[in-house]
Motif scaffolding. Structure first.
Motif, PDB file in Angstrom:
ATOM      1  N   UNK A 206       0.831  -1.194   0.000  1.00 47.55           N
ATOM      2  CA  UNK A 206       0.000   0.000   0.000  1.00 47.55           C
ATOM      3  C   UNK A 206       0.867   1.247   0.000  1.00 47.55           C
ATOM      4  N   UNK A 207       0.275   2.345  -0.449  1.00 44.76           N
ATOM      5  CA  UNK A 207       1.004   3.597  -0.510  1.00 44.76           C
ATOM      6  C   UNK A 207       2.032   3.647  -1.620  1.00 44.76           C
ATOM      7  N   UNK A 208       1.950   2.753  -2.595  1.00 41.13           N
ATOM      8  CA  UNK A 208       2.906   2.760  -3.695  1.00 41.13           C
ATOM      9  C   UNK A 208       4.272   2.201  -3.337  1.00 41.13           C
ATOM     10  N   UNK A 209       4.336   1.444  -2.260  1.00 42.73           N
ATOM     11  CA  UNK A 209       5.618   0.850  -1.864  1.00 42.73           C
ATOM     12  C   UNK A 209       5.951  -0.335  -2.762  1.00 42.73           C
ATOM     13  N   UNK A 210       7.196  -0.360  -3.185  1.00 38.88           N
ATOM     14  CA  UNK A 210       7.701  -1.451  -3.999  1.00 38.88           C
ATOM     15  C   UNK A 210       8.966  -2.009  -3.363  1.00 38.88           C
ATOM     16  N   UNK A 211       9.140  -3.313  -3.467  1.00 34.13           N
ATOM     17  CA  UNK A 211      10.323  -3.958  -2.894  1.00 34.13           C
ATOM     18  C   UNK A 211      10.782  -5.060  -3.842  1.00 34.13           C
ATOM     19  N   UNK A 212      12.086  -5.226  -3.946  1.00 28.35           N
ATOM     20  CA  UNK A 212      12.682  -6.265  -4.792  1.00 28.35           C
ATOM     21  C   UNK A 212      13.670  -7.067  -3.969  1.00 28.35           C
ATOM     22  N   UNK A 213      13.513  -8.393  -4.010  1.00 30.54           N
ATOM     23  CA  UNK A 213      14.413  -9.304  -3.302  1.00 30.54           C
ATOM     24  C   UNK A 213      15.100 -10.216  -4.310  1.00 30.54           C
ATOM     25  N   UNK A 214      16.437 -10.233  -4.280  1.00 28.77           N
ATOM     26  CA  UNK A 214      17.236 -11.067  -5.179  1.00 28.77           C
ATOM     27  C   UNK A 214      18.040 -12.061  -4.351  1.00 28.77           C
ATOM     28  N   UNK A 215      17.995 -13.337  -4.738  1.00 32.26           N
ATOM     29  CA  UNK A 215      18.745 -14.376  -4.040  1.00 32.26           C
ATOM     30  C   UNK A 215      19.442 -15.276  -5.055  1.00 32.26           C
ATOM     31  N   UNK A 216      20.591 -15.771  -4.648  1.00 31.38           N
ATOM     32  CA  UNK A 216      21.329 -16.708  -5.486  1.00 31.38           C
ATOM     33  C   UNK A 216      22.091 -17.700  -4.633  1.00 31.38           C
ATOM     34  N   UNK A 217      22.126 -18.955  -5.070  1.00 28.84           N
ATOM     35  CA  UNK A 217      22.852 -20.011  -4.354  1.00 28.84           C
ATOM     36  C   UNK A 217      23.636 -20.852  -5.350  1.00 28.84           C
ATOM     37  N   UNK A 218      24.747 -21.364  -4.864  1.00 31.55           N
ATOM     38  CA  UNK A 218      25.556 -22.277  -5.671  1.00 31.55           C
ATOM     39  C   UNK A 218      26.209 -23.274  -4.728  1.00 31.55           C
ATOM     40  N   UNK A 219      26.234 -24.537  -5.126  1.00 31.46           N
ATOM     41  CA  UNK A 219      26.779 -25.589  -4.275  1.00 31.46           C
ATOM     42  C   UNK A 219      28.016 -26.207  -4.927  1.00 31.46           C
ATOM     43  N   UNK A 220      29.088 -26.280  -4.139  1.00 31.04           N
ATOM     44  CA  UNK A 220      30.329 -26.911  -4.568  1.00 31.04           C
ATOM     45  C   UNK A 220      30.427 -28.280  -3.910  1.00 31.04           C
ATOM     46  N   UNK A 221      30.458 -29.322  -4.710  1.00 30.42           N
ATOM     47  CA  UNK A 221      30.506 -30.688  -4.195  1.00 30.42           C
ATOM     48  C   UNK A 221      31.960 -31.060  -3.912  1.00 30.42           C
TER      49      UNK A 221
END
Length: 306
Positions: A206-221
């Motif tokens: 509400x109120x024109x609020x905007x949010x962006x969430x960025x996530x990244x994962x990488x696994x080394x065996x």
């Protein structure tokens, strides 16, 4: 006539007969002779040694092989395929299974940990559905010895759009009560090239609020059971929220590395390091309030799924 004269007469008669048989055939015109009626007997054919015959001088180009039939009287003709044969080969399938229609479910607690500053965190997700469509629920909690600092639950509909990629949409609710807020949510999740697991989620409040969430994962065996997980996260906001010490733009980012050992595939304890930092107006507000603007902490926890 005495015996000597008789023998002389017989010798002359034999000589005359031999001369008659040894005639010269070189002058004979063989082109007018019909050799088709001259068929050697089987006894004569058996005496002919064909291994010594030179076939290289024979002109096969003038021979018509199209009229030569190597018929096999023992071979039967192949019958034509009938409709009955087709029905027997391709019977009708009843209750045919369509991929993606079965229902499954799973719960993954990716992080359940404590740090060296008596803080705790949990990140989990559960889903139910098929290969293409799912109901997805994610939750994230952060707190310390004084209680819960912040938490959020996302309820999302997930639609597979291509291999390894899903588009999600739904709602997000933040708590506790003094920070209670609901957002509309939409984003994309999946595996980028080289097996990077990524998530980009956008939220509108509400109120024109905007949010962006960025996530990244990488696994080394490292081994079959020892796995090093790299994880990064960043948050951006369109409007400042002074009561939560949040500014605009890039508010915070974190980077962590966790080494886990899978005792079983479903259960793996881990240890790691976590680095967090605030940026921009958020950094200034936190510094003015006496809060940490960056932190490095040692974490220990467990990852499990069922």
């Amino acid at each position: 006539m005495n015996i000597r004269n008789s023998l002389l007469v017989l010798a002359l008669a034999n000589a005359a007969a031999s001369g008659a048989m040894a005639q010269d055939h070189s002058g004979m015109d063989h082109s007018k002779m019909d050799h088709s009626t001259m068929a050697p007997s089987k006894a004569e054919e058996s005496k002919v040694d064909q291994s010594k015959m030179d076939h290289s001088t024979m002109d096969h180009s003038t021979m018509d092989h199209s009229k030569m039939e190597m018929a096999d009287p023992s071979r039967e003709p192949i019958p034509a395929v009938t409709d009955a044969d087709r029905r027997a080969a391709f019977p009708e399938v009843h209750a045919h299974h369509r991929h993606g229609t079965d229902t499954f479910g799973s719960v993954l607690v990716d992080r359940l940990e404590m740090d060296d500053d008596d803080g705790y965190a949990m990140e989990a997700e559960g889903w139910v559905g098929g290969d293409i469509r799912k109901l997805l629920i994610t939750t994230e909690l952060h707190g310390d010895k004084h209680g819960l600092e912040e938490g959020a639950v996302d309820v999302l509909y997930s639609q597979g759009v291509r291999a390894w990629w899903d588009v999600v949409a739904g709602a997000r609710h933040e708590f506790p009560s003094d920070r209670s807020r609901t957002w509309l949510a939409a984003g994309v999740r999946g595996f980028a090239p080289y097996k990077f697991e990524v998530s980009a989620m956008g939220y509108a409040g509400n109120g024109g609020r905007l949010m962006l969430n960025l996530e990244g994962e990488y696994e080394t065996l490292l081994t079959n059971r020892a796995i090093l997980q790299w994880r990064g996260e960043a948050n951006l906001r369109s409007k400042a929220e002074p009561e939560q010490l949040l500014g605009t733009g890039l508010t915070a980012a974190s980077l962590g590395a966790r080494l886990r050992y899978e005792v079983r595939r479903e259960f793996a304890p881990y240890v790691g390091l976590q680095f967090e930092r605030s940026f921009g107006n958020t950094r200034d507000r936190r510094a003015a309030a006496g809060e940490k603007t960056s932190d490095v902490s040692f974490v220990a926890g467990v990852r499990f799924w069922f």
